[in-house]
Design a protein around this motif. Structure first.
Motif, PDB file in Angstrom:
ATOM      1  N   ARG A 201      11.688   8.994  27.300  1.00 15.37           N
ATOM      2  CA  ARG A 201      12.624   7.677  27.075  1.00 15.37           C
ATOM      3  C   ARG A 201      12.825   6.654  28.123  1.00 15.37           C
ATOM      4  O   ARG A 201      12.742   5.666  28.238  1.00 15.37           O
ATOM      5  CB  ARG A 201      13.744   8.235  26.293  1.00 15.37           C
ATOM      6  N   LYS A 202      12.963   7.348  29.373  1.00 17.28           N
ATOM      7  CA  LYS A 202      13.296   6.621  30.404  1.00 17.28           C
ATOM      8  C   LYS A 202      12.165   5.693  30.976  1.00 17.28           C
ATOM      9  O   LYS A 202      12.297   4.497  31.068  1.00 17.28           O
ATOM     10  CB  LYS A 202      13.739   7.767  31.610  1.00 17.28           C
ATOM     11  N   LYS A 203      10.854   6.387  30.865  1.00 14.77           N
ATOM     12  CA  LYS A 203       9.476   5.730  31.230  1.00 14.77           C
ATOM     13  C   LYS A 203       9.320   4.377  30.238  1.00 14.77           C
ATOM     14  O   LYS A 203       9.143   3.329  30.488  1.00 14.77           O
ATOM     15  CB  LYS A 203       8.409   6.473  31.089  1.00 14.77           C
ATOM     16  N   ILE A 204       9.661   4.797  28.743  1.00 16.70           N
ATOM     17  CA  ILE A 204       9.306   3.750  27.897  1.00 16.70           C
ATOM     18  C   ILE A 204      10.501   2.566  28.185  1.00 16.70           C
ATOM     19  O   ILE A 204      10.189   1.517  27.958  1.00 16.70           O
ATOM     20  CB  ILE A 204       9.480   4.164  26.556  1.00 16.70           C
ATOM     21  N   ASP A 205      11.712   2.991  28.413  1.00 17.53           N
ATOM     22  CA  ASP A 205      12.671   1.883  29.032  1.00 17.53           C
ATOM     23  C   ASP A 205      12.220   0.894  29.936  1.00 17.53           C
ATOM     24  O   ASP A 205      12.655  -0.088  30.019  1.00 17.53           O
ATOM     25  CB  ASP A 205      14.113   2.449  28.856  1.00 17.53           C
ATOM     26  N   GLY A 206      11.631   1.712  31.070  1.00 20.60           N
ATOM     27  CA  GLY A 206      11.156   0.913  32.151  1.00 20.60           C
ATOM     28  C   GLY A 206      10.161   0.030  31.617  1.00 20.60           C
ATOM     29  O   GLY A 206      10.197  -1.085  32.275  1.00 20.60           O
ATOM     30  N   TYR A 207       9.211   0.448  31.045  1.00 21.34           N
ATOM     31  CA  TYR A 207       8.200  -0.521  30.279  1.00 21.34           C
ATOM     32  C   TYR A 207       8.700  -1.782  29.571  1.00 21.34           C
ATOM     33  O   TYR A 207       8.222  -2.719  29.985  1.00 21.34           O
ATOM     34  CB  TYR A 207       7.236   0.269  29.537  1.00 21.34           C
ATOM     35  N   THR A 208       9.846  -1.225  28.823  1.00 24.23           N
ATOM     36  CA  THR A 208      10.358  -2.413  28.115  1.00 24.23           C
ATOM     37  C   THR A 208      11.198  -3.592  28.934  1.00 24.23           C
ATOM     38  O   THR A 208      10.852  -4.672  28.857  1.00 24.23           O
ATOM     39  CB  THR A 208      11.221  -1.749  26.959  1.00 24.23           C
ATOM     40  N   GLU A 209      11.719  -2.959  30.040  1.00 24.41           N
ATOM     41  CA  GLU A 209      12.304  -3.834  30.951  1.00 24.41           C
ATOM     42  C   GLU A 209      11.285  -4.819  31.708  1.00 24.41           C
ATOM     43  O   GLU A 209      11.486  -6.016  32.053  1.00 24.41           O
ATOM     44  CB  GLU A 209      13.164  -3.043  31.969  1.00 24.41           C
ATOM     45  N   PHE A 210      10.082  -4.040  32.012  1.00 24.93           N
ATOM     46  CA  PHE A 210       9.072  -4.648  32.775  1.00 24.93           C
ATOM     47  C   PHE A 210       8.552  -5.984  31.814  1.00 24.93           C
ATOM     48  O   PHE A 210       8.384  -6.999  32.270  1.00 24.93           O
ATOM     49  CB  PHE A 210       8.093  -3.748  32.886  1.00 24.93           C
ATOM     50  N   VAL A 211       8.286  -5.686  30.594  1.00 23.39           N
ATOM     51  CA  VAL A 211       7.625  -6.653  29.651  1.00 23.39           C
ATOM     52  C   VAL A 211       8.700  -8.014  29.349  1.00 23.39           C
ATOM     53  O   VAL A 211       8.480  -9.154  29.057  1.00 23.39           O
ATOM     54  CB  VAL A 211       7.224  -6.237  28.416  1.00 23.39           C
ATOM     55  N   LYS A 212      10.045  -7.434  29.504  1.00 23.13           N
ATOM     56  CA  LYS A 212      11.169  -8.700  29.124  1.00 23.13           C
ATOM     57  C   LYS A 212      11.018  -9.421  30.340  1.00 23.13           C
ATOM     58  O   LYS A 212      11.469 -10.888  30.008  1.00 23.13           O
ATOM     59  CB  LYS A 212      12.494  -7.896  29.358  1.00 23.13           C
ATOM     60  N   SER A 213      10.532  -9.323  31.349  1.00 20.47           N
ATOM     61  CA  SER A 213      10.477 -10.221  32.506  1.00 20.47           C
ATOM     62  C   SER A 213       9.368 -11.420  32.223  1.00 20.47           C
ATOM     63  O   SER A 213       9.175 -12.283  32.751  1.00 20.47           O
ATOM     64  CB  SER A 213      10.327  -9.714  33.893  1.00 20.47           C
ATOM     65  N   TYR A 214       8.624 -11.177  31.048  1.00 19.52           N
ATOM     66  CA  TYR A 214       7.486 -12.111  30.709  1.00 19.52           C
ATOM     67  C   TYR A 214       7.793 -12.676  29.315  1.00 19.52           C
ATOM     68  O   TYR A 214       6.907 -13.240  28.915  1.00 19.52           O
ATOM     69  CB  TYR A 214       6.022 -11.137  30.644  1.00 19.52           C
ATOM     70  N   GLY A 215       8.919 -12.643  29.184  1.00 18.66           N
ATOM     71  CA  GLY A 215       9.445 -13.313  28.232  1.00 18.66           C
ATOM     72  C   GLY A 215       9.564 -12.617  26.695  1.00 18.66           C
ATOM     73  O   GLY A 215       9.734 -13.179  25.597  1.00 18.66           O
ATOM     74  N   LEU A 216       9.244 -11.295  26.733  1.00 17.76           N
ATOM     75  CA  LEU A 216       9.277 -10.561  25.365  1.00 17.76           C
ATOM     76  C   LEU A 216      10.636 -10.018  25.205  1.00 17.76           C
ATOM     77  O   LEU A 216      11.500  -9.812  26.246  1.00 17.76           O
ATOM     78  CB  LEU A 216       8.303  -9.367  25.528  1.00 17.76           C
ATOM     79  N   SER A 217      10.994  -9.836  23.803  1.00 20.14           N
ATOM     80  CA  SER A 217      12.309  -9.250  23.823  1.00 20.14           C
ATOM     81  C   SER A 217      12.467  -7.844  23.732  1.00 20.14           C
ATOM     82  O   SER A 217      13.453  -7.162  23.831  1.00 20.14           O
ATOM     83  CB  SER A 217      13.027  -9.894  22.481  1.00 20.14           C
ATOM     84  N   GLY A 218      11.258  -7.319  23.705  1.00 18.82           N
ATOM     85  CA  GLY A 218      11.160  -5.850  23.635  1.00 18.82           C
ATOM     86  C   GLY A 218       9.875  -5.203  23.463  1.00 18.82           C
ATOM     87  O   GLY A 218       8.756  -5.835  23.600  1.00 18.82           O
ATOM     88  N   LEU A 219       9.891  -3.711  23.369  1.00 16.94           N
ATOM     89  CA  LEU A 219       8.292  -3.146  23.241  1.00 16.94           C
ATOM     90  C   LEU A 219       8.398  -2.308  22.172  1.00 16.94           C
ATOM     91  O   LEU A 219       9.613  -1.433  22.104  1.00 16.94           O
ATOM     92  CB  LEU A 219       8.244  -2.587  24.499  1.00 16.94           C
ATOM     93  N   LEU A 220       7.580  -2.078  21.285  1.00 14.81           N
ATOM     94  CA  LEU A 220       7.479  -1.152  20.190  1.00 14.81           C
ATOM     95  C   LEU A 220       6.717  -0.040  20.784  1.00 14.81           C
ATOM     96  O   LEU A 220       5.495  -0.491  21.354  1.00 14.81           O
ATOM     97  CB  LEU A 220       6.943  -1.665  19.142  1.00 14.81           C
ATOM     98  N   PHE A 221       6.973   1.164  20.426  1.00 11.72           N
ATOM     99  CA  PHE A 221       6.191   2.318  20.804  1.00 11.72           C
ATOM    100  C   PHE A 221       5.919   3.309  19.786  1.00 11.72           C
ATOM    101  O   PHE A 221       6.609   3.384  18.881  1.00 11.72           O
ATOM    102  CB  PHE A 221       6.680   3.071  22.124  1.00 11.72           C
ATOM    103  N   GLY A 222       4.675   3.897  19.752  1.00 19.34           N
ATOM    104  CA  GLY A 222       4.748   5.292  18.674  1.00 19.34           C
ATOM    105  C   GLY A 222       3.771   6.220  19.387  1.00 19.34           C
ATOM    106  O   GLY A 222       2.731   5.919  20.058  1.00 19.34           O
ATOM    107  N   LYS A 223       4.303   7.419  19.178  1.00 19.44           N
ATOM    108  CA  LYS A 223       3.516   8.558  19.694  1.00 19.44           C
ATOM    109  C   LYS A 223       2.655   9.048  18.421  1.00 19.44           C
ATOM    110  O   LYS A 223       3.508   9.419  17.410  1.00 19.44           O
ATOM    111  CB  LYS A 223       4.484   9.594  20.312  1.00 19.44           C
ATOM    112  N   VAL A 224       1.340   9.258  18.733  1.00 15.51           N
ATOM    113  CA  VAL A 224       0.364   9.760  17.617  1.00 15.51           C
ATOM    114  C   VAL A 224       0.542  11.101  17.611  1.00 15.51           C
ATOM    115  O   VAL A 224       0.304  11.909  18.393  1.00 15.51           O
ATOM    116  CB  VAL A 224      -0.872   9.345  18.163  1.00 15.51           C
TER     117      VAL A 224
END
Length: 144
Positions: free
Chosen positions: A36-59
């Motif tokens: 969860r910590k890594k995914i939250d880090g990826y989410t914060e990273f993409v926010k700097s490019y104008g996205l409001s968040g990131l959706l994820f799914g583990k198969v």
């Protein structure tokens, strides 16, 4: 992602109804290491490019199931997994929003993941020639 067209999931529906885009990428074998910590880090990273968040799914379930926010996007989880070419143990990351933000955010995240996970070799160059591209990008601040 054509597999989510018609989805009633709010972030997807909102992006598509306003002329935006929904795109994603697959991290092969990435589900196990994706805390969860890594995914939250990826989410914060993409926010700097104008996205409001990131959706994820583990198969899961030999490609027939998904866990995480992407599981809410479509009732046909298996169809979504097949559409992106994912397999059991993979991590799917997706973004919805304005086309420019989605392209920039996921593009830079792809490069970041390639470096972090050792998927891109630092000593190798692979050239390509882009011959059909837009000469100018739309600038939303200047409305032109």
């Amino acid at each position: 992602l054509e597999a989510v067209r018609g989805s009633e999931f709010a972030p997807i529906a909102s992006a598509l109804s306003s002329g935006g885009a929904v795109k994603g990428l697959v991290v092969p074998g990435g589900a196990k290491a994706a805390t969860r910590k890594k995914i939250d880090g990826y989410t914060e990273f993409v926010k700097s490019y104008g996205l409001s968040g990131l959706l994820f799914g583990k198969v899961t379930d030999k490609g027939a199931g998904l866990t995480g926010p992407l599981s809410k996007v479509s009732e046909d989880a298996e169809g979504l997994v097949k559409a992106v070419g994912a397999q059991e143990g993979d991590l799917i990351l997706a973004a919805a929003g304005k086309v420019a933000a989605v392209n920039a955010g996921l593009g830079r995240l792809r490069v970041k993941l390639g470096r972090e996970l050792g998927l891109a070799r630092a000593d190798e160059f692979a050239f390509c020639w882009v011959v059909d591209f837009p000469l100018f990008d739309f600038d939303e601040d200047e409305d032109r």
